[in-house]
Design a protein around this motif. Structure first.
Motif, short mmCIF file in Angstrom:
data_model
loop_
_atom_site.label_atom_id
_atom_site.label_comp_id
_atom_site.label_asym_id
_atom_site.label_seq_id
_atom_site.Cartn_x
_atom_site.Cartn_y
_atom_site.Cartn_z
N ASN A 6 0.82 -1.22 0.00
CA ASN A 6 0.00 0.00 0.00
C ASN A 6 0.85 1.27 0.00
N ALA A 33 -7.74 -8.78 3.60
CA ALA A 33 -7.67 -10.11 2.96
C ALA A 33 -8.02 -11.16 4.00
N VAL A 47 -5.26 -10.27 -3.23
CA VAL A 47 -4.65 -8.95 -3.20
C VAL A 47 -4.08 -8.68 -4.58
N SER A 56 -3.16 -14.55 -1.93
CA SER A 56 -2.09 -14.32 -0.95
C SER A 56 -1.88 -15.51 -0.03
N THR A 71 -3.58 -3.99 -0.91
CA THR A 71 -4.64 -4.69 -0.21
C THR A 71 -5.87 -3.79 -0.22
N MET A 105 -10.81 -6.69 -4.85
CA MET A 105 -9.43 -6.61 -5.33
C MET A 105 -9.29 -7.22 -6.72
#
Length: 154
Positions: A6, A33, A47, A56, A71, A105
């Motif tokens: 991020n 997540a 993600v 992930s 994320t 996502m």
């Protein structure tokens, strides 16, 4: 190991084979997540890494070192939701909500590349993710709406 999550680089002290999901949730306290199946069959843990949707739960941190990881928390905030989040809120696309972060996502990865993706393209992109509550239609409609918002349609 260093992970770019991020937009922030985090020093992670974990075995290189540790699944990214565990590092996100346990070390970085990013709980968007979800752990669903642990087998890459449900998509709750999805993600984005360098623009691609990934599971992930299956991806060791050694594979994503040096890649940009995004994320759900990296899309927007409660105060300033991103178009994807706004669309899901606007259309009340969640029922239990467990699958929603992964759905968002996966849709985000597609729409970042192709904001004008058709409903069919969105359905195809979301195919690896499961919703046990049966809200697929609302999820697809929210993803279509997110594409509209990304293109500036209010």
């Amino acid at each position: 190991m260093k992970l770019d999550v991020n937009g922030s680089v985090h020093e992670v002290d974990a075995d290189p084979t540790t699944p990214l999901l565990y590092v996100l949730r346990e070390e970085l306290k990013l709980n968007g997540a979800k752990f669903g199946c642990g087998l890459g069959q449900c998509g709750a843990c999805t993600v984005i890494a360098n623009g691609e949707a990934i599971f992930s739960c299956l991806t060791p941190i050694s594979v994503v070192q040096g890649r940009r990881i995004t994320t759900l928390e990296g899309l927007g905030s409660a105060e300033k939701p991103a178009p994807m989040q706004r669309a899901f809120i606007e259309l009340q696309a969640a029922q239990c909500g467990y699958c929603i972060p992964g759905m968002m996502m996966r849709a985000q990865a597609l729409l970042a590349k192709k904001p004008g993706a058709s409903e069919t393209e969105i359905r195809d992109a979301l195919q690896p993710n499961l919703c046990r509550c049966g809200t697929h239609m609302r999820i697809v409609h929210a993803a279509v709406r997110a594409g509209e918002l990304m293109r500036g349609k209010s």
